[in-house]
Design an enzyme around this catalytic site. Sequence first.
Site, PDB file in Angstrom:
ATOM      1  N   VAL A  42      36.524  36.282  42.285  1.00 45.35           N
ATOM      2  CA  VAL A  42      37.934  36.645  42.124  1.00 45.35           C
ATOM      3  C   VAL A  42      38.600  35.671  41.149  1.00 45.35           C
ATOM      4  CG1 VAL A  42      40.155  36.792  43.305  1.00 45.35           C
ATOM      5  CG2 VAL A  42      38.066  37.557  44.473  1.00 45.35           C
ATOM      6  N   THR A  43      39.044  36.183  40.018  1.00 46.14           N
ATOM      7  CA  THR A  43      39.808  35.333  39.084  1.00 46.14           C
ATOM      8  C   THR A  43      40.872  36.148  38.374  1.00 46.14           C
ATOM      9  OG1 THR A  43      38.533  35.737  37.053  1.00 46.14           O
ATOM     10  CG2 THR A  43      37.738  33.956  38.478  1.00 46.14           C
ATOM     11  N   VAL A  44      41.938  35.471  38.008  1.00 45.39           N
ATOM     12  CA  VAL A  44      42.944  36.035  37.104  1.00 45.39           C
ATOM     13  C   VAL A  44      43.151  34.988  36.015  1.00 45.39           C
ATOM     14  CG1 VAL A  44      45.352  36.755  36.881  1.00 45.39           C
ATOM     15  CG2 VAL A  44      44.012  37.476  38.876  1.00 45.39           C
ATOM     16  N   ARG A  83      50.144  35.641  38.662  1.00 44.17           N
ATOM     17  CA  ARG A  83      51.405  35.946  39.364  1.00 44.17           C
ATOM     18  C   ARG A  83      52.117  37.176  38.803  1.00 44.17           C
ATOM     19  NH1 ARG A  83      48.348  32.697  41.075  1.00 44.17           N
ATOM     20  NH2 ARG A  83      48.878  30.625  41.887  1.00 44.17           N
ATOM     21  N   ARG A  84      51.304  38.160  38.416  1.00 45.32           N
ATOM     22  CA  ARG A  84      51.898  39.445  38.010  1.00 45.32           C
ATOM     23  C   ARG A  84      51.343  40.555  38.894  1.00 45.32           C
ATOM     24  NH1 ARG A  84      51.344  39.591  31.429  1.00 45.32           N
ATOM     25  NH2 ARG A  84      51.649  37.365  31.040  1.00 45.32           N
ATOM     26  N   GLY A  85      50.711  40.157  40.000  1.00 44.10           N
ATOM     27  CA  GLY A  85      50.251  41.162  40.950  1.00 44.10           C
ATOM     28  C   GLY A  85      48.847  41.698  40.680  1.00 44.10           C
ATOM     29  N   LEU A  86      48.072  41.056  39.781  1.00 40.01           N
ATOM     30  CA  LEU A  86      46.744  41.627  39.459  1.00 40.01           C
ATOM     31  C   LEU A  86      45.766  41.465  40.626  1.00 40.01           C
ATOM     32  CD1 LEU A  86      46.246  40.755  35.682  1.00 40.01           C
ATOM     33  CD2 LEU A  86      46.950  42.911  36.752  1.00 40.01           C
ATOM     34  N   TYR A  88      44.748  34.371  50.673  1.00 32.10           N
ATOM     35  CA  TYR A  88      44.273  35.651  51.223  1.00 32.10           C
ATOM     36  C   TYR A  88      44.911  36.137  52.519  1.00 32.10           C
ATOM     37  CZ  TYR A  88      40.751  35.184  47.593  1.00 32.10           C
ATOM     38  OH  TYR A  88      40.139  35.050  46.381  1.00 32.10           O
ATOM     39  N   PHE A  91      29.354  32.338  49.087  1.00 34.41           N
ATOM     40  CA  PHE A  91      29.067  33.468  48.194  1.00 34.41           C
ATOM     41  C   PHE A  91      30.311  33.790  47.375  1.00 34.41           C
ATOM     42  CE2 PHE A  91      30.282  35.012  52.379  1.00 34.41           C
ATOM     43  CZ  PHE A  91      31.299  35.905  52.128  1.00 34.41           C
TER      44      PHE A  91
END
Length: 419
Positions: free
Chosen positions: A88-90, A96-99, A129, A419
Amino acid sequence: MSRPEPHIDVRPITEADIPDWIRALNTGFLRTPDVAETEIADRSSYIVPARTLGAFDAGRCVATFRSFAQEITAVGGTPVPADAISNVTVTPTHRRRGLLTRMMAHDLAAAKDRGDVVATLIAAEYPIYGRYGFGPATSTAQWTVDVPRTGLDPRWAGPEDGGRIDIVDGADVRKIGPELFERVRRAQPGAVDRDERWWLVNTGVLRLDRSPWTEPFFAVYRSAGGEVEGLVSYTADDHWGDGKQPLNTASVNWLIAATPDAERALWHYLCSIDWITTVKSGWRAPDDLLPLYLPDPRAARVTTLADWLWVRILDVVRALEARTYEGQGELVLEVVDAGGLSGGRYRLQAAADGASCTPTTAAAELTLDVADLGRLWLGDESVVRLVALGRVREERAGAARVADALLRTSRRPWCPDIF
Ligand SMILES: CC(C)(COP(=O)(O)OP(=O)(O)OC[C@H]1O[C@@H](n2cnc3c(N)ncnc32)[C@H](O)[C@@H]1OP(=O)(O)O)[C@@H](O)C(=O)NCCC(=O)NCCS
């Protein structure tokens, strides 16, 4: 403040997207953004594009998310199908734009449709989370053992129980490890399955550019009857005090044991290796017996204690029916799920010969968020504590104690893997 950006396309990737997706993944994890051909070949060998999401801004990948099929052992030993989430990465320019919220909603809806009972992940940071219905369901601990202080007999020459310990190589580990691990993880609530690739990576057959390989030592414990019951992988450093005094540290990569005898023998073995004055335990269960295998348990000092596996309940009925309970009794739970996947009121009836969980209209005895049900599912948290924190509401006085008597377990859950 999160602001929605519908022009950014969130979708499963195609084979052609893999190099760009890896570049975004490495950028998000602050690894060199170069994408080596070997990494493309490696990741392409196990990524399932339909379960691998990317967010694309003007065609360029700016966020990554991947899930895969996993089994997690419920309390009592039943393996349950899980949606394991990873990668999981943005990209920092798009945070912080909801992706993440969009990718998570996409993946959890698919997992629910597929019939997965829970979703699982290991969180890089605690605050990420909970909002998606995940609760910290297992912890992990690391110990540092001061060997001269353990009180172990320095003349130790092998297990006292008739078992034996042998050094083996990676090929042996690939032969005997998977079967031993299956035995161990089926008896360990919170453990997840390992695929063949895990053994190839952890015995150095598959070498990854992103984590350089150091060949470890492997030692196996066999019982007096000749059965393989324990395995350890460890490395040792080369440290001499004043140039004359060996002060070496053995660091455990992983240690699995099917019996307490095997576990005791492997810890005693590690603490008996000449030159080794410090043993670092690696990631262990928070109630691991390691300190108590030593005549002086204070020789083992906890250096890390942290949340580890997070669980999101997708199917309350199957999750609560899959596990066993310490006692017998009934409980009506109101589960609140802002994600719209698992909310409702459920009656749990727990008995020695199995449990049933059914939707009900009866008055609720406890009201709790689905994230707190995830936190409680493997038995590692107390409802009484969550009531004290104001996280769980007791609708009937005494219901929290009834819930604890049913849900809590005598040994703590543990997930040996990341994992
Ligand atoms: C964690 C990460 C994936 C979040 O992605 P994101 O697209 O910024 O998240 P969203 O915009 O969907 O955030 C949704 C909400 O969670 C909050 N949030 C997200 N990440 C958070 C964090 N690390 N700490 C605290 N709150 C966070 C946001 O502020 C937002 O809150 P709001 O709805 O009240 O405004 C991103 O910051 C990242 O890639 N971090 C580095 C790599 C990493 O840690 N990955 C996770 C591996 S397990």
